[in-house]
Every structure is written in structure tokens, then in C-alpha cells.
Design an enzyme around this catalytic site. Structure first.
Site, PDB file in Angstrom:
ATOM      1  N   GLY A  72       0.843  -1.199   0.000  1.00 26.87           N
ATOM      2  CA  GLY A  72       0.000   0.000   0.000  1.00 26.87           C
ATOM      3  C   GLY A  72       0.873   1.242   0.000  1.00 26.87           C
ATOM      4  O   GLY A  72       1.950   1.237   0.593  1.00 26.87           O
ATOM      5  N   ASP A  86       0.549   1.830   9.333  1.00 29.89           N
ATOM      6  CA  ASP A  86       0.040   1.124  10.519  1.00 29.89           C
ATOM      7  C   ASP A  86       1.067   1.053  11.650  1.00 29.89           C
ATOM      8  O   ASP A  86       0.722   0.754  12.785  1.00 29.89           O
ATOM      9  CB  ASP A  86      -0.364  -0.305  10.145  1.00 29.89           C
ATOM     10  CG  ASP A  86      -1.554  -0.339   9.209  1.00 29.89           C
ATOM     11  OD1 ASP A  86      -2.154   0.732   8.980  1.00 29.89           O
ATOM     12  OD2 ASP A  86      -1.897  -1.428   8.711  1.00 29.89           O
ATOM     13  N   ARG A 139     -24.331  14.214  19.761  1.00 29.01           N
ATOM     14  CA  ARG A 139     -24.270  12.860  19.184  1.00 29.01           C
ATOM     15  C   ARG A 139     -23.009  12.121  19.615  1.00 29.01           C
ATOM     16  O   ARG A 139     -22.002  12.742  19.976  1.00 29.01           O
ATOM     17  CB  ARG A 139     -24.209  12.950  17.657  1.00 29.01           C
ATOM     18  CG  ARG A 139     -25.528  13.271  17.008  1.00 29.01           C
ATOM     19  CD  ARG A 139     -25.305  13.508  15.518  1.00 29.01           C
ATOM     20  NE  ARG A 139     -26.589  13.662  14.843  1.00 29.01           N
ATOM     21  CZ  ARG A 139     -26.728  14.226  13.653  1.00 29.01           C
ATOM     22  NH1 ARG A 139     -25.672  14.705  13.018  1.00 29.01           N
ATOM     23  NH2 ARG A 139     -27.911  14.310  13.098  1.00 29.01           N
ATOM     24  N   MET A 187      -7.562   3.376   9.949  1.00 30.79           N
ATOM     25  CA  MET A 187      -6.912   2.175   9.422  1.00 30.79           C
ATOM     26  C   MET A 187      -6.143   1.446  10.522  1.00 30.79           C
ATOM     27  O   MET A 187      -5.886   1.992  11.595  1.00 30.79           O
ATOM     28  CB  MET A 187      -6.008   2.511   8.258  1.00 30.79           C
ATOM     29  CG  MET A 187      -6.763   2.598   6.941  1.00 30.79           C
ATOM     30  SD  MET A 187      -5.652   2.797   5.541  1.00 30.79           S
ATOM     31  CE  MET A 187      -6.798   2.518   4.181  1.00 30.79           C
ATOM     32  N   GLY A 188      -5.732   0.246  10.207  1.00 27.02           N
ATOM     33  CA  GLY A 188      -5.024  -0.599  11.185  1.00 27.02           C
ATOM     34  C   GLY A 188      -5.715  -1.945  11.211  1.00 27.02           C
ATOM     35  O   GLY A 188      -6.629  -2.179  12.000  1.00 27.02           O
ATOM     36  N   ARG A 189      -5.296  -2.803  10.290  1.00 25.52           N
ATOM     37  CA  ARG A 189      -5.956  -4.107  10.157  1.00 25.52           C
ATOM     38  C   ARG A 189      -5.583  -5.017  11.308  1.00 25.52           C
ATOM     39  O   ARG A 189      -6.397  -5.730  11.843  1.00 25.52           O
ATOM     40  CB  ARG A 189      -5.556  -4.739   8.830  1.00 25.52           C
ATOM     41  CG  ARG A 189      -6.525  -5.763   8.359  1.00 25.52           C
ATOM     42  CD  ARG A 189      -6.194  -6.338   7.022  1.00 25.52           C
ATOM     43  NE  ARG A 189      -5.266  -5.553   6.225  1.00 25.52           N
ATOM     44  CZ  ARG A 189      -5.189  -5.622   4.905  1.00 25.52           C
ATOM     45  NH1 ARG A 189      -6.008  -6.398   4.256  1.00 25.52           N
ATOM     46  NH2 ARG A 189      -4.285  -4.920   4.237  1.00 25.52           N
ATOM     47  N   GLN A 221      -6.210   8.637   4.961  1.00 22.36           N
ATOM     48  CA  GLN A 221      -5.043   8.539   5.851  1.00 22.36           C
ATOM     49  C   GLN A 221      -3.772   8.152   5.103  1.00 22.36           C
ATOM     50  O   GLN A 221      -2.667   8.295   5.608  1.00 22.36           O
ATOM     51  CB  GLN A 221      -5.297   7.479   6.934  1.00 22.36           C
ATOM     52  CG  GLN A 221      -6.452   7.827   7.839  1.00 22.36           C
ATOM     53  CD  GLN A 221      -7.050   6.585   8.475  1.00 22.36           C
ATOM     54  OE1 GLN A 221      -6.716   6.247   9.594  1.00 22.36           O
ATOM     55  NE2 GLN A 221      -7.932   5.894   7.768  1.00 22.36           N
TER      56      GLN A 221
HETATM   57  O1  F6P Z   1      -1.287  -1.798   5.552  1.00 22.83           O
HETATM   58  C1  F6P Z   1      -1.705  -0.499   5.387  1.00 22.83           C
HETATM   59  C2  F6P Z   1      -3.175  -0.427   5.143  1.00 22.83           C
HETATM   60  O2  F6P Z   1      -3.447   0.931   4.997  1.00 22.83           O
HETATM   61  C3  F6P Z   1      -4.060  -1.074   6.191  1.00 22.83           C
HETATM   62  O3  F6P Z   1      -4.277  -0.277   7.324  1.00 22.83           O
HETATM   63  C4  F6P Z   1      -5.321  -1.313   5.409  1.00 22.83           C
HETATM   64  O4  F6P Z   1      -6.048  -2.385   5.945  1.00 22.83           O
HETATM   65  C5  F6P Z   1      -4.795  -1.680   4.062  1.00 22.83           C
HETATM   66  O5  F6P Z   1      -3.557  -1.053   3.925  1.00 22.83           O
HETATM   67  C6  F6P Z   1      -5.722  -1.312   2.921  1.00 22.83           C
HETATM   68  O6  F6P Z   1      -5.159  -1.778   1.744  1.00 22.83           O
HETATM   69  P1  F6P Z   1      -5.734  -1.510   0.287  1.00 22.83           P
HETATM   70  O7  F6P Z   1      -5.394  -0.097  -0.075  1.00 22.83           O
HETATM   71  O8  F6P Z   1      -5.038  -2.472  -0.577  1.00 22.83           O
HETATM   72  O9  F6P Z   1      -7.209  -1.697   0.366  1.00 22.83           O
END
Ligand code: F6P
Length: 343
Positions: free
Chosen positions: A10, A127, A162, A169-171, A274
Site C-alpha cells: 500500500g 500502521d 451525538r 486504518m489498522g488491520r 489517511q
Molecule cells: O497496511 C496499510 C493499510 O493501509 C491497512 O491499514 C489497510 O487495511 C490496508 O492497507 C488497505 O489496503 P488496500 O489499499 O489495498 O485496500
């Protein structure tokens, strides 16, 4: 020397700053010739290159993305892939390759190094979950972007009384969520490292509401998962690893929080915002230091290693060490710091 440079995985703010620094240190300092490899490892599979020299790098320091292009292509996915990469590198007359990427790109670099490729790694991921280095470039920019977004969400949440769930992000790691959550004054921060109890989160929101604090921000990492039995996610909302898909978890949480607390709730997914745009000054400096150090590592023959940041210094770390395990969030940050601001 003739050095190939590639960016894989990415994209990430600061990639161009690394490329520029490698080129400048190598061409001006060592008199090297540089070869841009298009789209990560895919470029070496397909023999696609781009011109790369100091002139080509003018003006790219503040630019997001990568002038070389990127892909998630893994040469080991095809039986003849590694051989093709090695053959192309030889045909191009490359003495070494600087591979700028995250776990996947550097994993490939490590395997190819075992097959004889002279490769130096530069750690990249917004990440920040790559081991061996205290920080990866791009993380600081992502946190800054997320924090600015949370600041904006506060004012609209306050105007409407609300709850707003903000997905970052952050898988696999909650570094962005925790840093942006602390910097943005979130009421709750949910991370992949610790399954969350939604009832507990709702209780915090209710108590806060009863005290007259009618607006709250819940920051959730895209890979955060509920504790078993506390919230059921539909199969369609999960990826192959059982994690909520990008955009999945916030969409589930917002209506569920509203249903359980009776407080009007909205959600915002920051997604690729991000990853795009100009790197912060901090990331430009880190990326530049990494790039200079990578060119020097090539000349020292420090292959199968990556440059890294430790105690403020740029060092070299064996790729095997960096790839051994992901760098999970320090629980101290979440419980020793962020927890004091819950509710
Ligand atoms: O690894 C970086 C990241 O931004 C993750 O946080 C996210 O899950 C992933 O890349 C998204 O990847 P793509 O752009 O391939 O959907």
C-alpha cells in the site's frame, strides 16, 4: 554501482522522500546509476523500469504516493516468479536493490536475498506495526490526518449531542487508533489487539451522557473485533482473516450503540484519506534519513537487512528479525495513558 529502487504494498506518505534520498546519496555521493522499478516486485516480473536520477526527483519531497508506482504483487505466487525476478535483475545489470515496503514486500526481499539477490529494505507502513523499528514513516502523517478529522468530528458531535464512531486504518494493530484517539480526545479507543465489550463502551457513553457530556467520539481501528458473544458480525462483514472489512466495523457499531444507549450516533470512515497526501515534516525527515542510510547500506554490502529507527538513531536490522512477528501496540499506551480519558 547500478541500484534498482522499488516501492511495494500500500502506498504511504513519505515514499517519494525515501526515493529522493536514496537517489541523491547514491548518485551525488557515490556516483551510482539508479534504475526505477515500476510497481513493486511486479516491475521485476514484467521487466518494467522507469528513469530515475536526481533531476527526476526534483519537487517530489512533499508529494504523497510514489513516482515509481506500487502493487501488492508477490513473485512467490507464481512457480517461476522468483527465477524471473532474479533473471530480470541480472539482465538490467543491477548490483543491488533497495526495496521500500511493509511486511509483504520485505518478506519477499528476505526470501530473494536467500536466493542471492543483494537487497536492502526500508520499512514502510502507516500502521506502524513492523517490528525492528520504533517507527515507520507515514505513521505520523496518518495520525495527524486522523487527529484533524477527529477535531472536526468533535464540533459537529457537540452541536448535535451525538456519538460519532470514527474508523481509522489498522488491520492488525491499533497504533493509529491509539495515537489519534489520545491526540483527538476520544471517549473510547477500540483496537485489534484487545477484543472489546460493546456493553462496556455503551455504559461509558451512558454515564458520560448522564453527567451532561452529550457528545462523544469513539475511535475504532478497522481490525478491532468484539469480545465473543457481545456482538455478532454477519459473515458478509468479515474478511478472510475473520476481521471486519475496511469500512465494516464502524457501520456495525454506530447503529448498535444508538440502539443500546438511545443516543443518536453517526459514523465516519477515514479510509484511504489517511494514506494520501503530503507527508508531515517529521515523516519527511525520517524518510530522508532512511533513504540516505539505505544507499549507504548498499555500499557497505549490508544485504538482507533493513534500515530502522532505534532510540533516535538509524541502525541496520536483519530482515529476519524485523519479520519474525508484528509489532503490536504497547498496552501501557492504552491502559496507562488513554484509559484515564475514558468517559
Ligand atoms: O497496511 C496499510 C493499510 O493501509 C491497512 O491499514 C489497510 O487495511 C490496508 O492497507 C488497505 O489496503 P488496500 O489499499 O489495498 O485496500
Amino acid at each position: 554501482m547500478r541500484i534498482g529502487v522499488l516501492t511495494g504494498g500500500g502506498d504511504c506518505p513519505g515514499l517519494n522522500a525515501v526515493i529522493r534520498a536514496v537517489v541523491r546519496r547514491a548518485e551525488v555521493g557515490f556516483g551510482d546509476e539508479l534504475v526505477g522499478i515500476a510497481d513493486g516486485w511486479r516491475g521485476l516480473l514484467e521487466g518494467r523500469t522507469l528513469p530515475l536520477d536526481v533531476e527526476r526527483c526534483r519537487g517530489i519531497l512533499p508529494r504523497g504516493g510514489t513516482i515509481l508506482g506500487t502493487s501488492r504483487t508477490n513473485p512467490y505466487a507464481a512457480p517461476d516468479g522468483p527465477a524471473r525476478v532474479l533473471a530480470t535483475a541480472a539482465e538490467l545489470g543491477l548490483d543491488a536493490i533497495v526495496a521500500i515496503g511493509g511486511e509483504d514486500t520485505l518478506g519477499v526481499a528476505h526470501r530473494l536475498a536467500a536466493e542471492g539477490l543483494a537487497v536492502v529494505g526500508v520499512p514502510k507502513t502507516i500502521d506502524n506495526d513492523l517490528a525492528g523499528t520504533e517507527l515507520t514513516f507515514g505513521f505520523h502523517t496518518a495520525v495527524q490526518t486522523a487527529t484533524e478529522a477527529i477535531d472536526r468530528l468533535h464540533t459537529t458531535a457537540e452541536s448535535h449531542d451525538r456519538v460519532i464512531v470514527c474508523e481509522v486504518m489498522g488491520r492488525h494493530a491499533g497504533w493509529i487508533a491509539t495515537y489519534a484517539g489520545i491526540a483527538g480526545g476520544a471517549t473510547a479507543i477500540l483496537v485489534p489487539e484487545e477484543p472489546f465489550d460493546l456493553d462496556e463502551v455503551c455504559e461509558v457513553l451512558r454515564v458520560r451522557h448522564a453527567k451532561g457530556r452529550y457528545a462523544s467520539i469513539v475511535v475504532v481501528a478497522e481490525g478491532a473485533v468484539p469480545k465473543e458473544g457481545t456482538l455478532t458480525l454477519a459473515a458478509a462483514e468479515l474478511d478472510a482473516f475473520g476481521h471486519p472489512r475496511l469500512g465494516g466495523i464502524a457501520a456495525v457499531l454506530a447503529p448498535e450503540i444508538e440502539r443500546r444507549t438511545g443516543i443518536e450516533t453517526r459514523m465516519t470512515i477515514l479510509g484511504h484519506i489517511q494514506r494520501g497526501g503530503s507527508p508531515t515534516a517529521f515523516d519527511r525527515v525520517l524518510a530522508t534519513r532512511f533513504g540516505v542510510a539505505a544507499a549507504e547500506a548498499v555500499h557497505d554490502g549490508a544485504f538482507d537487512q533493513m534500515v530502522a529507527l532505534r532510540a533516535g538513531q538509524i541502525v541496520r536490522v536483519p530482515l529476519a528479525e524485523a519479520l519474525a512477528a508484528p509489532k503490536h501496540l504497547d498496552p501501557e499506551l492504552l491502559h496507562g495513558v488513554a484509559d484515564w480519558f475514558r468517559g
